[in-house]
Scaffold this motif. Structure first.
Motif, PDB file in Angstrom:
ATOM      1  N   UNK A  62       7.463  -1.108  -1.503  1.00 25.72           N
ATOM      2  CA  UNK A  62       7.145  -1.381  -2.900  1.00 25.72           C
ATOM      3  C   UNK A  62       7.022  -2.892  -3.145  1.00 25.72           C
ATOM      4  N   UNK A  63       6.787  -3.259  -4.387  1.00 23.60           N
ATOM      5  CA  UNK A  63       6.567  -4.675  -4.723  1.00 23.60           C
ATOM      6  C   UNK A  63       7.772  -5.561  -4.407  1.00 23.60           C
ATOM      7  N   UNK A  64       8.951  -4.969  -4.270  1.00 22.05           N
ATOM      8  CA  UNK A  64      10.156  -5.726  -3.910  1.00 22.05           C
ATOM      9  C   UNK A  64      10.399  -5.719  -2.402  1.00 22.05           C
ATOM     10  N   UNK A  65       9.494  -5.088  -1.663  1.00 21.17           N
ATOM     11  CA  UNK A  65       9.643  -5.012  -0.214  1.00 21.17           C
ATOM     12  C   UNK A  65      10.603  -3.935   0.248  1.00 21.17           C
ATOM     13  N   UNK A  66      10.961  -3.034  -0.660  1.00 19.85           N
ATOM     14  CA  UNK A  66      11.884  -1.943  -0.336  1.00 19.85           C
ATOM     15  C   UNK A  66      11.090  -0.723   0.120  1.00 19.85           C
ATOM     16  N   UNK A  67      11.641  -0.007   1.098  1.00 22.35           N
ATOM     17  CA  UNK A  67      11.010   1.220   1.582  1.00 22.35           C
ATOM     18  C   UNK A  67      11.080   2.316   0.536  1.00 22.35           C
ATOM     19  N   UNK A  68       9.961   2.984   0.326  1.00 18.33           N
ATOM     20  CA  UNK A  68       9.898   4.168  -0.522  1.00 18.33           C
ATOM     21  C   UNK A  68       9.380   5.309   0.357  1.00 18.33           C
ATOM     22  N   UNK A  69      10.268   6.206   0.734  1.00 17.18           N
ATOM     23  CA  UNK A  69       9.897   7.308   1.612  1.00 17.18           C
ATOM     24  C   UNK A  69       9.199   8.391   0.800  1.00 17.18           C
ATOM     25  N   UNK A  70       7.971   8.708   1.197  1.00 16.49           N
ATOM     26  CA  UNK A  70       7.216   9.754   0.516  1.00 16.49           C
ATOM     27  C   UNK A  70       7.623  11.130   1.021  1.00 16.49           C
ATOM     28  N   UNK A  71       7.707  11.260   2.347  1.00 15.81           N
ATOM     29  CA  UNK A  71       8.107  12.526   2.935  1.00 15.81           C
ATOM     30  C   UNK A  71       8.405  12.336   4.411  1.00 15.81           C
ATOM     31  N   UNK A  72       8.975  13.373   4.987  1.00 16.50           N
ATOM     32  CA  UNK A  72       9.248  13.415   6.415  1.00 16.50           C
ATOM     33  C   UNK A  72       8.310  14.448   7.037  1.00 16.50           C
ATOM     34  N   UNK A  73       7.974  14.236   8.287  1.00 17.40           N
ATOM     35  CA  UNK A  73       7.104  15.170   9.012  1.00 17.40           C
ATOM     36  C   UNK A  73       7.878  15.643  10.238  1.00 17.40           C
ATOM     37  N   UNK A  74       8.089  16.938  10.306  1.00 17.13           N
ATOM     38  CA  UNK A  74       8.868  17.519  11.398  1.00 17.13           C
ATOM     39  C   UNK A  74       7.953  18.364  12.290  1.00 17.13           C
ATOM     40  N   UNK A  75       8.503  18.872  13.348  1.00 18.12           N
ATOM     41  CA  UNK A  75       7.766  19.698  14.303  1.00 18.12           C
ATOM     42  C   UNK A  75       7.006  20.816  13.582  1.00 18.12           C
ATOM     43  N   UNK A  76       5.718  20.946  13.927  1.00 15.18           N
ATOM     44  CA  UNK A  76       4.892  21.979  13.319  1.00 15.18           C
ATOM     45  C   UNK A  76       4.196  21.546  12.046  1.00 15.18           C
ATOM     46  N   UNK A  77       4.324  20.269  11.678  1.00 18.41           N
ATOM     47  CA  UNK A  77       3.655  19.731  10.495  1.00 18.41           C
ATOM     48  C   UNK A  77       2.593  18.725  10.936  1.00 18.41           C
ATOM     49  N   UNK A  78       1.728  18.362  10.010  1.00 20.83           N
ATOM     50  CA  UNK A  78       0.626  17.438  10.273  1.00 20.83           C
ATOM     51  C   UNK A  78       0.915  16.067   9.663  1.00 20.83           C
ATOM     52  N   UNK A  79       0.421  15.005  10.325  1.00 19.32           N
ATOM     53  CA  UNK A  79       0.542  13.645   9.785  1.00 19.32           C
ATOM     54  C   UNK A  79      -0.824  12.978   9.747  1.00 19.32           C
ATOM     55  N   UNK A  80      -1.028  12.188   8.710  1.00 21.90           N
ATOM     56  CA  UNK A  80      -2.215  11.357   8.558  1.00 21.90           C
ATOM     57  C   UNK A  80      -2.051  10.534   7.288  1.00 21.90           C
ATOM     58  N   UNK A  81      -2.909   9.590   7.084  1.00 21.49           N
ATOM     59  CA  UNK A  81      -3.106   8.970   5.774  1.00 21.49           C
ATOM     60  C   UNK A  81      -4.508   9.384   5.376  1.00 21.49           C
ATOM     61  N   UNK A  82      -4.600  10.438   4.596  1.00 21.65           N
ATOM     62  CA  UNK A  82      -5.886  11.041   4.276  1.00 21.65           C
ATOM     63  C   UNK A  82      -6.789  10.071   3.525  1.00 21.65           C
ATOM     64  N   UNK A  83      -6.225   9.239   2.648  1.00 21.39           N
ATOM     65  CA  UNK A  83      -7.028   8.263   1.912  1.00 21.39           C
ATOM     66  C   UNK A  83      -7.675   7.270   2.867  1.00 21.39           C
ATOM     67  N   UNK A  84      -6.886   6.721   3.760  1.00 24.34           N
ATOM     68  CA  UNK A  84      -7.410   5.751   4.723  1.00 24.34           C
ATOM     69  C   UNK A  84      -8.439   6.393   5.637  1.00 24.34           C
ATOM     70  N   UNK A  85      -8.158   7.606   6.113  1.00 25.70           N
ATOM     71  CA  UNK A  85      -9.060   8.244   7.063  1.00 25.70           C
ATOM     72  C   UNK A  85     -10.395   8.627   6.411  1.00 25.70           C
ATOM     73  N   UNK A  86     -10.340   9.243   5.251  1.00 22.10           N
ATOM     74  CA  UNK A  86     -11.562   9.723   4.603  1.00 22.10           C
ATOM     75  C   UNK A  86     -12.381   8.557   4.029  1.00 22.10           C
ATOM     76  N   UNK A  87     -11.694   7.650   3.351  1.00 24.75           N
ATOM     77  CA  UNK A  87     -12.397   6.572   2.640  1.00 24.75           C
ATOM     78  C   UNK A  87     -12.566   5.297   3.463  1.00 24.75           C
ATOM     79  N   UNK A  88     -12.038   5.303   4.688  1.00 28.10           N
ATOM     80  CA  UNK A  88     -12.159   4.131   5.586  1.00 28.10           C
ATOM     81  C   UNK A  88     -11.660   2.853   4.904  1.00 28.10           C
ATOM     82  N   UNK A  89     -10.444   2.966   4.352  1.00 29.29           N
ATOM     83  CA  UNK A  89      -9.783   1.818   3.733  1.00 29.29           C
ATOM     84  C   UNK A  89      -8.485   1.548   4.483  1.00 29.29           C
ATOM     85  N   UNK A  90      -8.001   0.303   4.465  1.00 28.75           N
ATOM     86  CA  UNK A  90      -6.722   0.022   5.124  1.00 28.75           C
ATOM     87  C   UNK A  90      -5.604   0.863   4.505  1.00 28.75           C
TER      88      UNK A  90
END
Length: 193
Positions: A62-90
């Motif tokens: 966040x703006x204070x440099x603190x971690x904000x955990x959105x979610x955890x991904x465990x065995x049998x789940x999928x990971x990606x940053x869909x915004x970055x992948x689809x829109x080709x943004x950092x």
């Protein structure tokens, strides 16, 4: 390739052994040692990954440099940053292994090729996107409409056994509370049992 991936897909679509073989050949198996990153903020996400073992946290700073955990991904789940992948943004996200982990990764290009060559792949990813949208909606409703106690109980139900693998600071970050407040909630819940 992976029995876990095979059984995951079999829940949603029917396919032949040959189709699964062609599907799985589009994935690369990647090992991530504990604390290694599948994606770092500022990089472009070029994959979708199916976690075959281990655990990841998906977070941003966040703006204070603190971690904000959105979610955890465990065995049998999928990971990606869909915004970055689809829109080709950092990416603004970080995807970090919390333990030694293994992921089957497919590139956007390989995924697009699969859409064109194997009819059920588009249906599979549509179903996955729908499920992801439901999970996101539930997460937002939880964060905006439930107490920290209720969110903690939901966390325990959604991620059974995960609390023993991660730090209390990571749990607190996911819940959107301080570590100290989490300690109070845990104490209160243990007294109610």
């Amino acid at each position: 390739m992976s029995d876990l991936l095979y059984h995951y897909i079999k829940q949603y679509v029917d396919f032949s052994e040959d189709e699964f073989k062609r599907f799985s050949e589009s994935f690369n198996k990647v090992q991530f040692p504990k604390n290694d990153f599948a994606l770092k903020e500022g990089n472009y996400c070029l994959f979708e990954g199916f976690v075959t073992s281990g655990c990841f946290k998906v977070y941003y700073l966040n703006e204070k440099g603190m971690e904000q955990t959105l979610y955890f991904v465990v065995e049998g789940w999928w990971i990606t940053d869909i915004d970055s992948m689809i829109n080709r943004v950092p990416s603004i996200l970080n995807i970090q292994a919390l333990e030694n982990s293994e992921v089957l990764m497919v590139s956007k290009e390989n995924k697009e090729h699969l859409y064109k060559t194997i009819p059920w792949v588009e249906k599979l990813f549509r179903i996955m996107n729908q499920r992801s949208s439901v999970a996101l909606q539930r997460r937002i409703l939880s964060l905006t409409g439930k107490t920290a106690d209720q969110r903690y109980i939901e966390f325990l139900e959604k991620y059974p056994g995960l609390e023993q693998k991660i730090t209390q600071q990571q749990v607190a970050s996911y819940l959107g509370i301080t570590h100290e407040f989490l300690s109070k909630i845990r104490k209160k819940i243990s007294l109610q049992k």
